[in-house]
Write an enzyme that holds these catalytic residues in place. Structure first.
Site, PDB file in Angstrom:
ATOM      1  N   ASP A  82       0.811  -1.215   0.000  1.00 40.18           N
ATOM      2  CA  ASP A  82       0.000   0.000   0.000  1.00 40.18           C
ATOM      3  C   ASP A  82       0.844   1.264   0.000  1.00 40.18           C
ATOM      4  OD1 ASP A  82       0.760  -0.926   2.566  1.00 40.18           O
ATOM      5  OD2 ASP A  82      -0.727   0.351   3.549  1.00 40.18           O
ATOM      6  N   GLU A 140      -0.579  -2.012   5.284  1.00 38.68           N
ATOM      7  CA  GLU A 140       0.336  -1.892   6.425  1.00 38.68           C
ATOM      8  C   GLU A 140       0.203  -0.556   7.126  1.00 38.68           C
ATOM      9  OE1 GLU A 140       3.510  -0.713   8.826  1.00 38.68           O
ATOM     10  OE2 GLU A 140       3.327   0.174   6.837  1.00 38.68           O
TER      11      GLU A 140
END
Length: 396
Positions: A82, A140
């Protein structure tokens, strides 16, 4: 030797890994929205020849590379995918094409490195025993963290994983070097949300209102005693407030003030005690000054602890691969990482890949609009991950 074969392949595939990273950097996606990224990763894994691929936690993947005697041992390699809600300031050919979204924490490099490692490992699969599990993780950057969701989705099962390695870029370390720390390494991270409610009014008439701005000022100062006077000085702790919102004016006192902050530490018992103590101090001050308090503590990632035995083996393997002069000892870092969830479940080692190049001006820290990496480091990023995995499989 297998090491030399891996080094040769890492060098041969370096430009491909760089191209992968640039594609990912140009097309960043926010946490748990990594749909195009996940599709891209799956496509690349299949192109390598990897067929055992399983969807995890919506946009995550688990994939297997089996060597000889695949049941002998299972080692996982993890990369996060991400990006962050940051407007990129770099003027580079691979600049983000998604306005307001940027790979400012190096997750593009992590994903590209793991794809490169996957290609290397698949090519040498007849030269190691055991199974290597590839984990491409979403989310994350935000609570609850994709690692926790992947664990709930049994990413460490079927087959049961014995240990896990994670690699993260570090712009403070020069490209060509890596860093490790045994034992406690990164902090837990909790988000704090406070609303101080008073009674607004005209700034010239203080007798008619309850000033939440003044209350907040007292509160911010008083809460710092959590670290300076309540915490055991032997336990690292950080309490920081980064947002204070008081929507008044020069002569307008607002009805409420909103505050946001973070609390970090490396001890779970103290973490719980600190939460309780913060509430007690905040409630006492706010109520004592006539206001009302809403205090939400969103418990985030736990502290990250690197398994000492696994880390020692990984350091030795890295020294063999890079030379001892290129393997550094790291200090505790009070940032947080949801890899910690993996390290709480099985033996884990989370290490750092140097990406700094002062001569080229690549020095910006993570989570900044000018963050970038020295892409030459990706040869180590892919090759070292592959070497650490096969070295751990070979350990007894």
């Amino acid at each position: 030797m297998l090491k030399d074969r891996i080094k040769s392949l890492a060098q041969a595939y370096k430009q491909e890994v760089i191209d992968l990273r640039r594609h990912l950097h140009s097309h960043p996606e926010l946490s748990f929205q990594e749909f195009q990224t996940a599709a891209f990763v799956a496509e690349k894994l299949k192109a390598i020849g990897i067929t055992e691929i399983e969807s995890k936690a919506t946009t995550g993947w688990s994939a297997l590379i089996k060597g000889k005697n695949p049941e002998k041992k299972v080692v996982a390699l993890r990369a996060d995918m991400d990006a962050l809600p940051i407007i990129e300031a770099n003027e580079v050919p691979y600049k983000s094409q998604n306005p307001g979204v940027m790979h400012a924490c190096g997750h593009d490099a992590h994903t590209a490195s793991l794809l490169g490692a996957a290609k290397i490992l698949y090519e040498v699969r007849d030269q190691f025993e055991g199974t290597i599990k590839l984990i491409f993780q979403p989310g994350e950057e935000i609570i609850p963290g994709g690692a926790s969701l992947m664990i709930k989705d049994k990413v460490l099962e079927n087959p049961r994983t014995n240990s896990i390695l994670g690699q993260h870029v570090m712009p403070m370390i020069p490209a060509g070097k890596v860093g490790f720390r045994s034992g406690l390494y990164m902090a837990s991270a909790d988000e704090l949300y406070l609303t101080i409610k008073g009674k607004g009014g005209h700034g010239a008439m203080p007798e008619t209102f309850i000033d939440p701005v003044l209350i907040s000022a007292h509160l911010l100062v008083a809460l710092q005693q959590i670290v300076s006077r309540v915490a055991n000085p032997k336990i690292p702790s950080v309490l920081s407030f980064g947002r204070v919102e008081a929507l008044g004016a020069t002569n307008i006192i607002p009805n409420e003030v909103k505050i946001q902050g973070t609390f970090r530490t490396l001890d779970e018992a103290w973490r719980a005690k600190a939460h309780e103590k913060m509430r007690q101090i905040a409630e006492g001050i706010v109520e004592g000054m006539g206001g009302q308090l809403d205090f939400e503590i969103r418990k985030g990632y736990p502290f990250l602890k690197n398994n000492p035995e696994l880390t020692a083996r990984s350091v030795a393997a890295a020294q063999t691969y890079l030379g001892s002069e290129n393997v550094l000892d790291l200090d505790i870092w009070m940032a947080a990482e949801d890899f910690a969830y993996f390290s709480q479940e099985i033996d884990g080692c989370f290490y750092r890949l140097g990406t700094r190049n002062e001569a080229r001006g690549i020095t910006s820290g993570v989570h900044t609009p000018t963050f970038d990496i020295e892409e030459e480091a990706l040869e180590i990023g892919a090759g070292l991950m592959a070497w650490l995995a096969v070295s751990e499989l070979a350990s007894t």
